[in-house]
Design a protein around this motif. Sequence first.
Motif, PDB file in Angstrom:
ATOM      1  N   ASP A 130       0.971  -1.553   0.163  1.00  0.00           N
ATOM      2  CA  ASP A 130       0.115   0.270  -0.219  1.00  0.00           C
ATOM      3  C   ASP A 130       0.734   0.722  -0.025  1.00  0.00           C
ATOM      4  N   PHE A 131       2.333   1.187  -0.059  1.00  0.00           N
ATOM      5  CA  PHE A 131       2.956   2.104   0.694  1.00  0.00           C
ATOM      6  C   PHE A 131       4.796   1.623   0.050  1.00  0.00           C
ATOM      7  N   ILE A 132       4.866   2.928  -1.162  1.00  0.00           N
ATOM      8  CA  ILE A 132       6.498   2.344  -2.054  1.00  0.00           C
ATOM      9  C   ILE A 132       7.326   3.716  -1.309  1.00  0.00           C
ATOM     10  N   CYS A 133       8.747   3.613  -1.508  1.00  0.00           N
ATOM     11  CA  CYS A 133      10.266   4.235  -1.687  1.00  0.00           C
ATOM     12  C   CYS A 133      10.624   3.697  -1.772  1.00  0.00           C
ATOM     13  N   GLU A 163      12.711   1.445   8.702  1.00  0.00           N
ATOM     14  CA  GLU A 163      11.465   1.606   7.602  1.00  0.00           C
ATOM     15  C   GLU A 163      11.475   3.265   7.066  1.00  0.00           C
ATOM     16  N   ILE A 164      12.373   3.831   7.825  1.00  0.00           N
ATOM     17  CA  ILE A 164      12.311   5.551   8.008  1.00  0.00           C
ATOM     18  C   ILE A 164      12.270   6.049   6.114  1.00  0.00           C
ATOM     19  N   PHE A 165      12.015   6.687   6.031  1.00  0.00           N
ATOM     20  CA  PHE A 165      11.944   7.096   4.558  1.00  0.00           C
ATOM     21  C   PHE A 165      12.359   8.033   3.575  1.00  0.00           C
ATOM     22  N   GLY A 171       5.400   6.302  -3.513  1.00  0.00           N
ATOM     23  CA  GLY A 171       4.013   6.183  -3.602  1.00  0.00           C
ATOM     24  C   GLY A 171       2.536   5.218  -3.341  1.00  0.00           C
ATOM     25  N   SER A 172       1.604   5.624  -3.711  1.00  0.00           N
ATOM     26  CA  SER A 172       0.450   4.737  -2.667  1.00  0.00           C
ATOM     27  C   SER A 172      -1.015   5.210  -3.418  1.00  0.00           C
ATOM     28  N   LYS A 173      -2.102   4.803  -2.390  1.00  0.00           N
ATOM     29  CA  LYS A 173      -3.267   4.732  -2.837  1.00  0.00           C
ATOM     30  C   LYS A 173      -4.005   5.956  -2.376  1.00  0.00           C
ATOM     31  N   ALA A 174      -5.024   6.660  -3.447  1.00  0.00           N
ATOM     32  CA  ALA A 174      -5.769   8.044  -3.036  1.00  0.00           C
ATOM     33  C   ALA A 174      -6.277   7.007  -2.041  1.00  0.00           C
ATOM     34  N   PRO A 217       0.284  -0.854   7.081  1.00  0.00           N
ATOM     35  CA  PRO A 217       1.382  -1.580   7.555  1.00  0.00           C
ATOM     36  C   PRO A 217       2.575  -2.374   6.545  1.00  0.00           C
ATOM     37  N   ARG A 218       1.573  -2.233   5.322  1.00  0.00           N
ATOM     38  CA  ARG A 218       1.569  -2.814   4.027  1.00  0.00           C
ATOM     39  C   ARG A 218       2.550  -1.710   3.351  1.00  0.00           C
ATOM     40  N   ARG A 219       3.929  -1.492   3.656  1.00  0.00           N
ATOM     41  CA  ARG A 219       4.959  -0.793   3.136  1.00  0.00           C
ATOM     42  C   ARG A 219       5.818  -1.636   2.393  1.00  0.00           C
ATOM     43  N   PHE A 220       6.570  -1.465   1.887  1.00  0.00           N
ATOM     44  CA  PHE A 220       7.733  -1.601   1.082  1.00  0.00           C
ATOM     45  C   PHE A 220       8.224  -0.473   0.130  1.00  0.00           C
TER      46      PHE A 220
END
Length: 301
Positions: A130-133, A163-165, A171-174, A217-220
């Motif tokens: 749900d979230f990327i960096c 997981e600090i970015f 990127g993510s979702k509206a 929670p679902r980040r990468f």
Amino acid sequence: MENEDERNQNRIYILGNDSVLEQAIALLNSIRLYDTETPIVLIPYNDKYKEAAAVLGDRFGVTLFPDLTILEWLDATVEETFGSDFFARPQQFRKQAAWFGKPGRFLYIDTDIVVFERIIAVLEYLQTYDFICCDYQHRGGIQNVFTSAILEAPGFNESVLAEIFNCGFWGSKAGLISASDLQDVFAECAAHPEYFDFSQKTSDQPVINYLVLKQIPRRFNLVHRPGGAPGSWAGSKFRQRDWRLFDPNLNQPLQYLHWAGFRLRPGCPYWALWQHYRNLNEPKLRSPRSPKLRFSPPWRS
């Protein structure tokens, strides 16, 4: 491969105004070199954005964020929560308007960046997350983001802090973050300033890291993908070839370069490379025998 419907759901957001028009042109030149189709949306940094909106709209098909009242709401919420003098540049929080844009997946990119590939493709990872960096900010520890007191906050531990970015490319979702989510998180941050390293008050990074690490929670981070991923910071040593950069540690081409912490001016790292992308397709650089752009943008067809 993405089909037409999936591609139409993707968009890129940038935050800017007339003052960063030159940076935005360099960024957009690099994006459109590889991608003539993905919608790009300008979120105005403040009221001085009309020239940037006109130039970027004409040259690159950039559209203006459709609901400026959301930006006003963000400004008011930050001021009411933290006070008018707490952040030197509270308008940086306007990038959070991306959560309230059109439905679909989005990529946010700072204007002090140039890209070296069809960068929207990184959103394919949002099929799983749900979230990327994509950066190595975490290798520097919690400095400039948190203090050790953050370990007292519910849900935060050493694993989470790894997981600090960097907030310049993500990127993510509206719709994933709501207005009430933002209000609640801002209030928590204001109530616990001891959690944060606010020594650089120009940055929204501490609060936005808290928001994402707490709420999503679902980040990468793409640098952890199989085979690793190259660095992206202009303060690092990379090899250059044909106006692209390569990470010597992984022998991989960079996906993008970020001048975070540097002023884009003569003498800064990779200045000639930035100039190349800024001047790409400029009339004065075109050959008299080849006056046309390398591509035919769909918004001019």
